[in-house]
Motif scaffolding. Structure first.
Motif, PDB file in Angstrom:
ATOM      1  N   LYS A 159     -10.590  10.061  -1.648  1.00  0.00           N
ATOM      2  CA  LYS A 159      -9.508  10.853  -1.054  1.00  0.00           C
ATOM      3  C   LYS A 159      -9.326  10.525   0.425  1.00  0.00           C
ATOM      4  O   LYS A 159      -8.196  10.420   0.920  1.00  0.00           O
ATOM      5  N   SER A 160     -10.439  10.367   1.143  1.00  0.00           N
ATOM      6  CA  SER A 160     -10.332  10.052   2.575  1.00  0.00           C
ATOM      7  C   SER A 160      -9.703   8.679   2.782  1.00  0.00           C
ATOM      8  O   SER A 160      -8.855   8.487   3.670  1.00  0.00           O
ATOM      9  N   ILE A 161     -10.067   7.702   1.949  1.00  0.00           N
ATOM     10  CA  ILE A 161      -9.478   6.360   2.057  1.00  0.00           C
ATOM     11  C   ILE A 161      -7.976   6.408   1.748  1.00  0.00           C
ATOM     12  O   ILE A 161      -7.154   5.803   2.454  1.00  0.00           O
ATOM     13  N   GLU A 162      -7.621   7.119   0.701  1.00  0.00           N
ATOM     14  CA  GLU A 162      -6.208   7.230   0.356  1.00  0.00           C
ATOM     15  C   GLU A 162      -5.410   7.906   1.474  1.00  0.00           C
ATOM     16  O   GLU A 162      -4.302   7.470   1.819  1.00  0.00           O
ATOM     17  N   LYS A 163      -5.966   8.953   2.060  1.00  0.00           N
ATOM     18  CA  LYS A 163      -5.274   9.640   3.147  1.00  0.00           C
ATOM     19  C   LYS A 163      -5.084   8.728   4.341  1.00  0.00           C
ATOM     20  O   LYS A 163      -4.006   8.688   4.964  1.00  0.00           O
ATOM     21  N   GLU A 164      -6.108   7.947   4.695  1.00  0.00           N
ATOM     22  CA  GLU A 164      -6.010   7.048   5.839  1.00  0.00           C
ATOM     23  C   GLU A 164      -4.972   5.956   5.602  1.00  0.00           C
ATOM     24  O   GLU A 164      -4.168   5.623   6.484  1.00  0.00           O
ATOM     25  N   LEU A 165      -4.950   5.403   4.385  1.00  0.00           N
ATOM     26  CA  LEU A 165      -3.965   4.371   4.067  1.00  0.00           C
ATOM     27  C   LEU A 165      -2.545   4.915   4.096  1.00  0.00           C
ATOM     28  O   LEU A 165      -1.616   4.248   4.575  1.00  0.00           O
ATOM     29  N   ASN A 170       2.769   5.290   6.609  1.00  0.00           N
ATOM     30  CA  ASN A 170       3.849   6.072   7.208  1.00  0.00           C
ATOM     31  C   ASN A 170       4.056   5.719   8.679  1.00  0.00           C
ATOM     32  O   ASN A 170       5.167   5.814   9.201  1.00  0.00           O
ATOM     33  N   GLY A 171       2.989   5.302   9.352  1.00  0.00           N
ATOM     34  CA  GLY A 171       3.109   4.897  10.756  1.00  0.00           C
ATOM     35  C   GLY A 171       3.737   3.530  10.951  1.00  0.00           C
ATOM     36  O   GLY A 171       4.023   3.138  12.087  1.00  0.00           O
ATOM     37  N   ASP A 176       7.150  -3.940   6.112  1.00  0.00           N
ATOM     38  CA  ASP A 176       8.000  -3.604   4.965  1.00  0.00           C
ATOM     39  C   ASP A 176       7.390  -3.996   3.637  1.00  0.00           C
ATOM     40  O   ASP A 176       7.739  -3.440   2.596  1.00  0.00           O
ATOM     41  N   ILE A 177       6.541  -5.002   3.579  1.00  0.00           N
ATOM     42  CA  ILE A 177       5.964  -5.486   2.320  1.00  0.00           C
ATOM     43  C   ILE A 177       4.553  -4.929   2.176  1.00  0.00           C
ATOM     44  O   ILE A 177       3.733  -5.052   3.085  1.00  0.00           O
ATOM     45  N   HIS A 178       4.284  -4.331   0.980  1.00  0.00           N
ATOM     46  CA  HIS A 178       2.968  -3.731   0.730  1.00  0.00           C
ATOM     47  C   HIS A 178       2.516  -4.115  -0.668  1.00  0.00           C
ATOM     48  O   HIS A 178       3.322  -4.151  -1.597  1.00  0.00           O
TER      49      HIS A 178
END
Length: 297
Positions: A159-165, A170-171, A176-178
């Protein structure tokens, strides 16, 4: 030829698979032993004439062995069913063991008494509700607790990794490419769709104004067309053969009244319409050629 003394000497001094030696004495595990003790008088193998009682699913049977059936192992034991009544069971034992040794008769009755008392106690215990004592597997409990802790730490880390990513995404850190896993990508899309639906529900509906007389104008046009059809039918009546000219005067009057009512409707509807319509000249000729009716639309 069977010799009981030789068999006993071999069993007692050499080896017996049913013998159990403990500190208190020697016992016998043979199911046909009448006392459970390993000695000369109680051994079912070293006695060619023997009697005992056995239990089969709560039913007692009297087993008897004689020397006459020693050469038939499949018919070695004679079995007699005993009734549930204790006194009647004793009578049957006395009847079948009338000329047998007193020791076997006494031990057989004694075994019947013990087994009857044991059956009574089993019934009483089955009727009582007793608490069942169960052991707790400590090793399994500790193992499961360790696994739960490891799973919780792994879930928190994910969860912490997902939140950081998501914060970096969002920042605008990745552009544009992920390259995102399809599961996470579908999850994000579902969340966005839910948010969009909730926003649409919150927006107030707009008020619209619609013209409401289009249907009425279409109905007026249909009525005009119906009147025109009626007049055309009247016109076609002029070309009818001579046989049809002999119609009754009543039918002619009805046709005349219908044409007049259609003409009145048209005159009433003309001022309502804004557009001008082409005039149609219709002539109706009756039986008398001198009388003609002219209508204009």
């Amino acid at each position: 030829m069977q010799h009981d003394e030789v068999i006993w000497q071999v069993i007692r001094h050499n080896h017996c698979s049913f013998m159990a030696k403990i500190t208190t004495g020697n016992f016998c595990r043979n199911p046909y032993n009448i006392t459970g003790v390993c000695n000369r008088s109680s051994c079912p193998l070293a006695n060619s004439r023997y009697a005992t009682i056995r239990d089969h699913d709560g039913v007692f049977y009297l087993y008897m062995k004689t020397i006459e059936r020693a050469h038939k192992p499949n018919e070695l034991w004679e079995r007699v069913k005993l009734p549930r009544n204790y006194e009647k069971a004793l009578e049957i034992i006395d009847k079948h063991l009338m000329y047998w040794p007193k020791f076997l008769v006494h031990k057989t009755k004694q075994r019947l008494t013990k087994m009857t008392q044991m059956r009574i106690r089993m019934r009483k215990l089955a009727l009582k509700t007793r608490e069942k004592i169960m052991t707790t597997p400590r090793k399994e409990i500790k193992r499961e607790s360790r696994r739960e802790k490891k799973a919780e730490t792994a879930a928190e880390l994910d969860k912490s990794i997902e939140k950081e990513l998501l914060e970096r995404l969002n920042g605008g850190l990745y552009g544009d490419i992920h390259n995102i896993l399809p599961n996470y990508f579908n999850k994000i899309l579902d969340q966005n769709e839910l948010q969009a639906v909730s926003d649409e529900d919150e927006v107030e509906p707009e008020i619209e104004y619609v013209q409401g007389y289009d249907d009425l104008e279409e109905e007026d046009d249909i009525e005009d067309f119906g009147g025109f059809v009626i007049d055309e039918s009247l016109k076609n009546n002029d070309d009818a053969p001579e046989d049809e000219e002999e119609m009754d005067t009543v039918d002619r009057k009805r046709l005349k009244i219908r044409s007049e009512s259609a003409h009145r409707k048209v005159e009433e509807d003309e001022p309502r319409k804004s557009k001008k319509k082409a005039r149609v000249l219709v002539e109706v000729e009756n039986e008398d050629a001198s009388e003609r009716q002219r209508e204009t639309f």
